[in-house]
Design a protein around this motif. Structure first.
Motif, mmCIF file in Angstrom:
data_model
loop_
_atom_site.group_PDB
_atom_site.id
_atom_site.type_symbol
_atom_site.label_atom_id
_atom_site.label_comp_id
_atom_site.label_asym_id
_atom_site.label_seq_id
_atom_site.Cartn_x
_atom_site.Cartn_y
_atom_site.Cartn_z
ATOM 1 N N ARG A 154 0.829 -1.213 0.000
ATOM 2 C CA ARG A 154 0.000 0.000 0.000
ATOM 3 C C ARG A 154 0.861 1.259 0.000
ATOM 4 O O ARG A 154 0.483 2.292 -0.569
ATOM 5 C CB ARG A 154 -0.920 -0.015 1.230
ATOM 6 C CG ARG A 154 -1.978 1.079 1.244
ATOM 7 C CD ARG A 154 -2.740 1.096 2.547
ATOM 8 N NE ARG A 154 -1.895 1.496 3.655
ATOM 9 C CZ ARG A 154 -1.548 2.759 3.920
ATOM 10 N NH1 ARG A 154 -1.967 3.746 3.147
ATOM 11 N NH2 ARG A 154 -0.789 3.034 4.963
ATOM 12 N N LEU A 155 2.060 1.162 0.594
ATOM 13 C CA LEU A 155 2.962 2.309 0.676
ATOM 14 C C LEU A 155 3.791 2.498 -0.599
ATOM 15 O O LEU A 155 4.564 3.446 -0.700
ATOM 16 C CB LEU A 155 3.894 2.141 1.879
ATOM 17 C CG LEU A 155 3.210 2.230 3.252
ATOM 18 C CD1 LEU A 155 4.151 1.780 4.358
ATOM 19 C CD2 LEU A 155 2.724 3.652 3.514
ATOM 20 N N GLY A 156 3.625 1.592 -1.554
ATOM 21 C CA GLY A 156 4.257 1.770 -2.861
ATOM 22 C C GLY A 156 5.717 1.366 -2.946
ATOM 23 O O GLY A 156 6.492 2.008 -3.659
ATOM 24 N N ILE A 157 6.103 0.301 -2.264
ATOM 25 C CA ILE A 157 7.497 -0.139 -2.320
ATOM 26 C C ILE A 157 7.876 -0.610 -3.721
ATOM 27 O O ILE A 157 7.036 -1.061 -4.498
ATOM 28 C CB ILE A 157 7.780 -1.263 -1.296
ATOM 29 C CG1 ILE A 157 6.846 -2.470 -1.536
ATOM 30 C CG2 ILE A 157 7.690 -0.748 0.118
ATOM 31 C CD1 ILE A 157 7.213 -3.693 -0.710
ATOM 32 N N ASP A 158 9.184 -0.515 -4.028
ATOM 33 C CA ASP A 158 9.709 -0.975 -5.316
ATOM 34 C C ASP A 158 10.136 -2.438 -5.260
ATOM 35 O O ASP A 158 10.125 -3.135 -6.274
ATOM 36 C CB ASP A 158 10.927 -0.136 -5.721
ATOM 37 C CG ASP A 158 10.582 1.336 -5.864
ATOM 38 O OD1 ASP A 158 9.694 1.635 -6.679
ATOM 39 O OD2 ASP A 158 11.195 2.165 -5.174
ATOM 40 N N VAL A 159 10.556 -2.888 -4.089
ATOM 41 C CA VAL A 159 11.013 -4.263 -3.929
ATOM 42 C C VAL A 159 10.806 -4.658 -2.474
ATOM 43 O O VAL A 159 10.953 -3.838 -1.567
ATOM 44 C CB VAL A 159 12.505 -4.407 -4.338
ATOM 45 C CG1 VAL A 159 13.394 -3.512 -3.503
ATOM 46 C CG2 VAL A 159 12.972 -5.858 -4.250
ATOM 47 N N LEU A 160 10.437 -5.913 -2.269
ATOM 48 C CA LEU A 160 10.218 -6.426 -0.923
ATOM 49 C C LEU A 160 11.290 -7.459 -0.601
ATOM 50 O O LEU A 160 11.379 -8.495 -1.251
ATOM 51 C CB LEU A 160 8.827 -7.060 -0.799
ATOM 52 C CG LEU A 160 8.498 -7.752 0.531
ATOM 53 C CD1 LEU A 160 8.628 -6.776 1.692
ATOM 54 C CD2 LEU A 160 7.094 -8.346 0.494
ATOM 55 N N VAL A 161 12.116 -7.168 0.389
ATOM 56 C CA VAL A 161 13.157 -8.085 0.845
ATOM 57 C C VAL A 161 12.623 -8.797 2.087
ATOM 58 O O VAL A 161 12.173 -8.151 3.033
ATOM 59 C CB VAL A 161 14.454 -7.327 1.185
ATOM 60 C CG1 VAL A 161 15.516 -8.298 1.713
ATOM 61 C CG2 VAL A 161 14.964 -6.574 -0.042
ATOM 62 N N PHE A 162 12.669 -10.124 2.062
ATOM 63 C CA PHE A 162 12.231 -10.883 3.230
ATOM 64 C C PHE A 162 13.327 -11.847 3.659
ATOM 65 O O PHE A 162 14.133 -12.302 2.847
ATOM 66 C CB PHE A 162 10.920 -11.625 2.961
ATOM 67 C CG PHE A 162 11.023 -12.748 1.956
ATOM 68 C CD1 PHE A 162 11.241 -14.051 2.362
ATOM 69 C CD2 PHE A 162 10.890 -12.488 0.599
ATOM 70 C CE1 PHE A 162 11.338 -15.088 1.442
ATOM 71 C CE2 PHE A 162 10.983 -13.520 -0.330
ATOM 72 C CZ PHE A 162 11.206 -14.821 0.090
ATOM 73 N N VAL A 163 13.364 -12.140 4.950
ATOM 74 C CA VAL A 163 14.427 -12.964 5.526
ATOM 75 C C VAL A 163 13.795 -14.150 6.231
ATOM 76 O O VAL A 163 12.989 -13.979 7.156
ATOM 77 C CB VAL A 163 15.282 -12.153 6.522
ATOM 78 C CG1 VAL A 163 16.488 -12.966 6.970
ATOM 79 C CG2 VAL A 163 15.711 -10.823 5.913
ATOM 80 N N GLY A 164 14.149 -15.350 5.776
ATOM 81 C CA GLY A 164 13.571 -16.551 6.370
ATOM 82 C C GLY A 164 13.860 -17.760 5.504
ATOM 83 O O GLY A 164 14.903 -17.843 4.858
ATOM 84 N N GLY A 165 12.922 -18.697 5.491
ATOM 85 C CA GLY A 165 13.052 -19.896 4.681
ATOM 86 C C GLY A 165 11.831 -20.096 3.815
ATOM 87 O O GLY A 165 11.090 -19.143 3.530
ATOM 88 N N ASP A 166 11.594 -21.339 3.418
ATOM 89 C CA ASP A 166 10.480 -21.619 2.511
ATOM 90 C C ASP A 166 9.126 -21.286 3.127
ATOM 91 O O ASP A 166 8.202 -20.873 2.433
ATOM 92 C CB ASP A 166 10.508 -23.089 2.085
ATOM 93 C CG ASP A 166 11.662 -23.399 1.152
ATOM 94 O OD1 ASP A 166 12.068 -22.503 0.399
ATOM 95 O OD2 ASP A 166 12.154 -24.547 1.171
ATOM 96 N N GLY A 167 8.990 -21.466 4.452
ATOM 97 C CA GLY A 167 7.732 -21.118 5.104
ATOM 98 C C GLY A 167 7.449 -19.624 5.015
ATOM 99 O O GLY A 167 6.312 -19.210 4.756
#
Length: 389
Positions: free
Chosen positions: A127-140
């Motif tokens: 909703r805030l209009g990000i260009d890329v989403l970086v996430f940290v974790g595993g397959d779950g």
């Protein structure tokens, strides 16, 4: 998202160059408990009891640190990093020295955080209009991000879980930083990566039937890992491998057997039944099954002759850091050139350009090139991607 759009976006980004870099909006979501089950020999961290045991034993929440390592490569960013309060992102941004670029979303996550926190946060960042989403974790975690954003935004995974088999992850945290940097500069096209998952119970029993849950948009880079796949059994090559290494096996009192069907075949020839998903240790002829990192420490304590037998993960280039964290105490103790046997069938290693290690705190004495045994008196020399390289 069609190819025409990707082509247009890439060339537009390259045209505006550093201005795009300055105006970038990055979303960051950290699953702080990701990977805690690895040193315990678990096949995931879904069970709350696993988290309690890991923290009781003093294990670090490595996802927080790994996020900071990735962000460390974009310190000259002049855009905004939208993230979540506390362990779900805020701490990592501060560790990376980017507090002045941080904006917290208006959301209070649970303690400990849940998949619902991940999904809500991702949608708020959209909703805030990000260009890329970086996430940290595993397959779950990748599964939760898929549910939240699907193809609405480009994503990039920083590997930190026990199961990291999806092709939406960079090979290492540092690689994630490099990919992010180049993507925001407009130097990378887009492609799609698969999100796969294996139920923990099935994985624990040695089964491997990954389910493709969907795809997400990712930057196109050789630093993104491939999805794990099954390599066809080659009995002749496996028999040749065993015959070649048998004399060495008989000269060690302690033999550490890593995961994988290739190593399980060797174990069977030695007279032991071994689950392909576990790390087992044979000490003076006695087999210890499904060993965690703590038991590993005690089994090798005071032993001078320890042999480690490992194989790369099928379909990927990973030697350490994907589902075999229990091996690390032994790996830190042995001489790579003398006490580590890397085995793989020719088919499994055929298209591997380099082997990858993704562990925290680095390793000492790791050679630049490794010898992979592929059959009877048959070997292949493969470059090793050094930790934190």
């Amino acid at each position: 998202m069609g190819n025409n759009y990707q082509h247009y976006r890439t060339h537009l980004s390259r045209w505006w160059g550093y201005i795009g870099w300055k105006r970038s909006k990055i979303g960051l979501i950290v699953n702080p408990i990701a990977g805690l089950g690895g040193p315990l020999g678990r096949k995931g961290t879904d069970d709350p009891e696993t988290v309690k045991e890991a923290l009781k034993r003093g294990l670090r929440k490595r996802a927080i640190e790994r996020a900071a390592r990735a962000l460390g490569l974009v310190r000259d960013l002049e855009g905004i990093i939208y993230t979540v309060k506390g362990e779900m992102g805020e701490i990592s941004v501060k560790l990376a020295g980017l507090s002045h670029r941080m904006a917290l979303i208006a959301y209070e996550p649970s303690r400990p955080s849940t998949r619902e926190d991940t999904i809500f946060s991702a949608r708020e960042m959209l909703r805030l209009g990000i260009d890329v989403l970086v996430f940290v974790g595993g397959d779950g975690t990748a599964r939760d991000i898929l549910e939240a954003v699907c193809h609405e935004v480009v994503v990039l995974g920083v590997p930190s879980g026990v199961k990291v088999f999806s092709s939406v992850f960079a090979q290492t945290p540092e690689d994630a930083g490099r990919i992010l940097r180049e993507y925001l500069r407009g130097n990378l096209d887009e492609t799609v990566g698969e999100v796969v998952d294996i139920p923990e119970e099935e994985y624990r029993k040695g089964g491997f039937s990954p389910k493709i849950l969907g795809t997400m948009r990712i930057p196109k880079s050789l630093l993104v890992q491939g999805s794990k796949s099954m390599t066809p059994i080659d009995e002749d090559s496996l028999e040749g491998i065993y015959r070649y290494i048998e004399p060495k096996l008989s000269s060690y009192d302690v033999i550490v057997l890593g995961p994988g069907r290739t190593v399980s075949y060797v174990a069977k020839k030695m007279g032991y039944e071994k689950n392909p998903s576990t790390v087992d240790v044979v000490v003076d002829g006695r087999q210890y099954r499904d060993v965690d990192s703590f038991l590993m420490e005690s089994l090798i304590e005071g032993r001078n002759r320890v042999l480690v037998v490992i194989t790369p993960i099928g379909g990927t280039s990973f030697l350490l850091g994907r589902g075999n964290h229990q091996l690390i105490p032994a790996i830190r103790r042995v001489d790579w050139n003398r006490d580590v046997l890397i085995i793989a069938t020719p088919k499994k290693i055929e298209y591997v350009r380099e082997l990858v290690i993704d562990v925290d705190d680095g390793l000492k004495g790791v050679p630049e090139y490794l010898r992979v045994i592929t059959g009877y008196k048959e070997e292949k020399i493969v470059r090793l991607k050094v930790p934190h390289e």
